[in-house]
Scaffold this active site. Structure first.
Site, PDB file in Angstrom:
ATOM      1  N   SER A   1       0.937  -1.305  -0.059  1.00  0.00           N
ATOM      2  CA  SER A   1      -0.051   0.057  -0.019  1.00  0.00           C
ATOM      3  C   SER A   1       0.824   1.498   0.037  1.00  0.00           C
ATOM      4  CB  SER A   1      -1.004  -0.027   1.335  1.00  0.00           C
ATOM      5  OG  SER A   1      -1.788  -1.139   1.387  1.00  0.00           O
TER       6      SER A   1
ATOM      7  N   SER B   1      -4.452  -3.580  -2.392  1.00  0.00           N
ATOM      8  CA  SER B   1      -3.607  -2.287  -2.021  1.00  0.00           C
ATOM      9  C   SER B   1      -4.446  -1.387  -1.412  1.00  0.00           C
ATOM     10  CB  SER B   1      -2.734  -2.147  -3.341  1.00  0.00           C
ATOM     11  OG  SER B   1      -2.113  -0.808  -3.003  1.00  0.00           O
TER      12      SER B   1
ATOM     13  N   GLU C   1      -4.403   2.765  -1.444  1.00  0.00           N
ATOM     14  CA  GLU C   1      -3.645   4.094  -1.797  1.00  0.00           C
ATOM     15  C   GLU C   1      -4.684   5.110  -1.400  1.00  0.00           C
ATOM     16  OE1 GLU C   1      -2.065   0.770  -4.175  1.00  0.00           O
ATOM     17  OE2 GLU C   1      -4.280   1.673  -4.206  1.00  0.00           O
TER      18      GLU C   1
END
Length: 445
Positions: free
Chosen positions: A254, A292, A294
């Site tokens: 991340s 992930s 973000e």
């Protein structure tokens, strides 16, 4: 044992390699601290080696603190916002941040399983400083972002304690910012190389507002073959050299990014600015994988929203929406450089179960760059300037409430929000119903 190519030379920031990193110049420190009043501090925990023993180590983690308004953010709040590109991660306190559009606590970065401890540490720190919290003042929800450092760190051991939070806050200062294996970035990995904390800034020319913008990242995403450095597909070449090196395979990782600017922005404008951070992350090679996170948090230092006031209204200075484009470009550039700074400054690290994460081999990057230097040398990277004299385009600090129209907006005096030229002469009034249309709008009658 697998032979892993190791970097032996000194580490340096991406700009020192001569990479093409955009057209705008960085601030004095090329860091988020170039935005006046923003402080950054770290607490780094590195202990033990060998096999993983949950609760005992090895430990490769820490805390990074970003303090807006020189730490006085609780009483003198600022406009804030954010953006989630992919939500397989967490920034506690973000729900309220997006609802109110206000930053009112320091912003802390750490590992995934330390969010609670860090949030508690910040709460204790603030309650000690402002005893009226929860009584004469409202309660607080600290803003704490996380990434998973379990490839190198005993993450389930939860080694981050209140004293580490206090240390990071106490260490917060202006000026140069330590990068790489420090603070919350200690155990982080980027594109299968050592990642961590990175930062960069941009200073816009006066004709574009003269504003400063800074980005700080805790970078922990990606796969090696996707890595791009200065737009060059360096990762594809390095993936072959490192093809036998062990890599984390269970997670894509991340990234948490924090944006600060002294441009006078409202919350919705900060949200839009934070979206463009995702473009900078993509420049380095991220495709925001399923697992992930973000997540971007941003704030503007230009306006203070007081917690206590006898008035029913407060005044804000606000940038026109059609003047946001240079900030969008600048934040994309600064994000890309911040991630590369994290990688360029980080050193190789061995963590739990002897998992080894190599540093980005700067010599290989230089060799790749040397092949492209003749092309870069032929490109002049100078911010575009309009034909109007600078004296006419310099932003005015004068309040013109209720007077500014789209056609009067500097520096594009005759352009609308979409950049489409307005007629230089007013169009004729619409003809009465039933009559002929007459001359086309804007033509001579």
């Amino acid at each position: 044992m697998v032979q892993i190519p190791e970097e032996t030379g000194p580490r340096m920031r991406a700009r020192e390699l001569g990479l093409p990193l955009g057209r705008f110049k960085p601030g004095k420190f090329n860091a988020i601290t170039d935005v006046e009043g923003v402080l950054v501090g770290h607490s780094t925990i590195i202990k033990g080696e060998g096999p993983l023993r949950p609760g005992h180590g090895p430990v490769r983690t820490g805390v990074t603190a970003i303090l807006p308004n020189e730490g006085n953010i609780f009483m003198e709040r600022m406009n804030g916002g954010g953006f989630v590109l992919n939500g397989a991660g967490e920034v506690s306190g973000m729900t309220q941040l997006m609802e109110w559009g206000l930053i009112e606590t320091p912003i802390l970065l750490t590992n995934t399983m330390a969010v609670g401890a860090v949030s508690d540490g910040v709460a204790r720190h603030l309650v000690e400083r402002y005893p009226g919290i929860g009584d004469e003042h409202d309660v607080i929800i600290p803003v704490v972002g996380e990434c998973d450092d379990s490839w190198l760190n005993d993450i389930s051991g939860r080694h981050v304690r209140e004293e580490h939070v206090r240390e990071a806050i106490a260490n917060a200062a202006s000026g140069p910012v330590a990068e790489g294996n420090v603070g919350g970035g200690t155990g982080m990995v980027t594109c299968d190389f050592k990642g961590g904390i990175g930062t960069s800034s941009r200073k816009l020319p006066e004709v574009l507002g003269g504003y400063t913008l800074g980005v700080l990242v805790m970078s922990n995403f990606g796969k090696m073959h996707n890595l791009r450095v200065g737009g060059l597909p360096v990762g594809e070449v390095l993936a072959e050299k490192f093809k036998h090196a062990p890599k984390r395979g269970q997670t894509y990782g991340s990234i948490i990014a924090v944006v600060a600017t002294d441009a006078p922005l409202l919350s919705h404008q900060i949200n839009r600015l934070c979206k463009r951070v995702a473009l900078g992350i993509g420049r380095v090679g991220s495709y925001a994988a399923h697992g992930s996170g973000e997540i971007v948090v941003g704030f503007s230092t230009a306006n203070i929203i007081p917690r206590r006031t006898q008035k029913m209204v407060y005044k804000l200075k606000i940038l026109l929406d059609q003047r946001l484009d240079p900030l969008y470009e600048a934040v994309m550039e600064a994000t890309e450089e911040a991630i590369l700074n994290a990688m360029c400054m980080a050193t190789s690290m061995r963590g739990v179960n002897d998992n080894f994460c190599p540093a980005l081999p700067l010599d290989e990057v230089r060799r790749f760059l040397d092949a492209y230097k003749p092309i870069f040398a032929s490109v002049k990277k100078r911010p575009q300037q309009s034909s109007a004299p600078a004296s006419r385009e310099r932003p005015s600090d004068e309040d013109r409430e209720g007077e500014v129209t789209v056609s009067a907006a500097r520096p594009t005096e005759v352009r609308g929000a979409e950049g489409i030229p307005y007629p230089t002469r007013p169009a004729p009034d619409d003809p009465p119903e039933g009559s002929s249309s007459g001359s086309p709008a804007g033509s001579d009658s």
